[in-house]
Design a protein around this motif. Structure first.
Motif: not given
Length: 168
Positions: A24-25, A68-80
């Motif tokens: 999804i991210s 990849i940049v946007g998805g990585g940031e979103i996934a990092l934030f969601a998991l945090t």
């Protein structure tokens, strides 16, 4: 610690949820990449994306890199956010920690995304700016990074409703 020992602590629900967040991210990262499109009118940023990425043209590299940049940031934030919510029961503590983590992630991403093309790439021999990384290039890259993050922050209340909560 070996890999099987580490995986023994992780449930299948967590792994499935984390994979779902990742997919999804990436979709949301592609959507967020549209925020930066006006900056591509300048040839300098097109030159950056033409140089960095798996294809030979900026039109192919831009969606790949920005997804990849946007998805990585979103996934990092969601998991945090999920890990903070699991660890602490007090809603006020959770809210304060999420705010602090959000600011830290945002500032870290802005710093990294600004320094990569302006400092790291040239030192690695990836010369993407034929103008010598002058003040206009620095302003363009920093402005694009800030614009991108302002746009993603404005989109975030809508996008995070789509991300499931695998850990709770």
């Amino acid at each position: 610690m070996v890999v099987p020992d580490v995986l023994a602590f992780v449930s299948l629900e967590f792994i499935g949820g984390a994979l779902q967040i990742g997919v999804i991210s990436l979709g949301l990262g592609l959507l967020a990449s549209l925020v930066l499109v006006p900056f591509l009118l300048n040839g300098r940023l097109r030159s950056l994306f033409a140089t960095v990425g798996p294809t030979d043209h900026w039109m192919g590299n831009y969606p790949i890199v920005m997804t990849i940049v946007g998805g990585g940031e979103i996934a990092l934030f969601a998991l945090t956010v999920e890990l903070i919510a699991i660890e602490y029961a007090n809603p006020a503590t959770v809210e304060q920690l999420i705010l602090s983590a959000s600011v830290a992630i945002l500032l870290g991403c802005i710093l990294v995304l600004s320094l990569l093309p302006l400092v790291v790439f040239p030192r690695l021999g990836i010369d993407w700016d034929k103008n010598g990384y002058d003040a206009r290039t620095v302003g363009l890259v920093c402005g694009a990074v800030l614009w991108y993050h302002a746009g993603t922050i404005l989109l975030s209340p809508y996008t995070f409703d789509w991300i499931p909560s695998p850990l709770l």
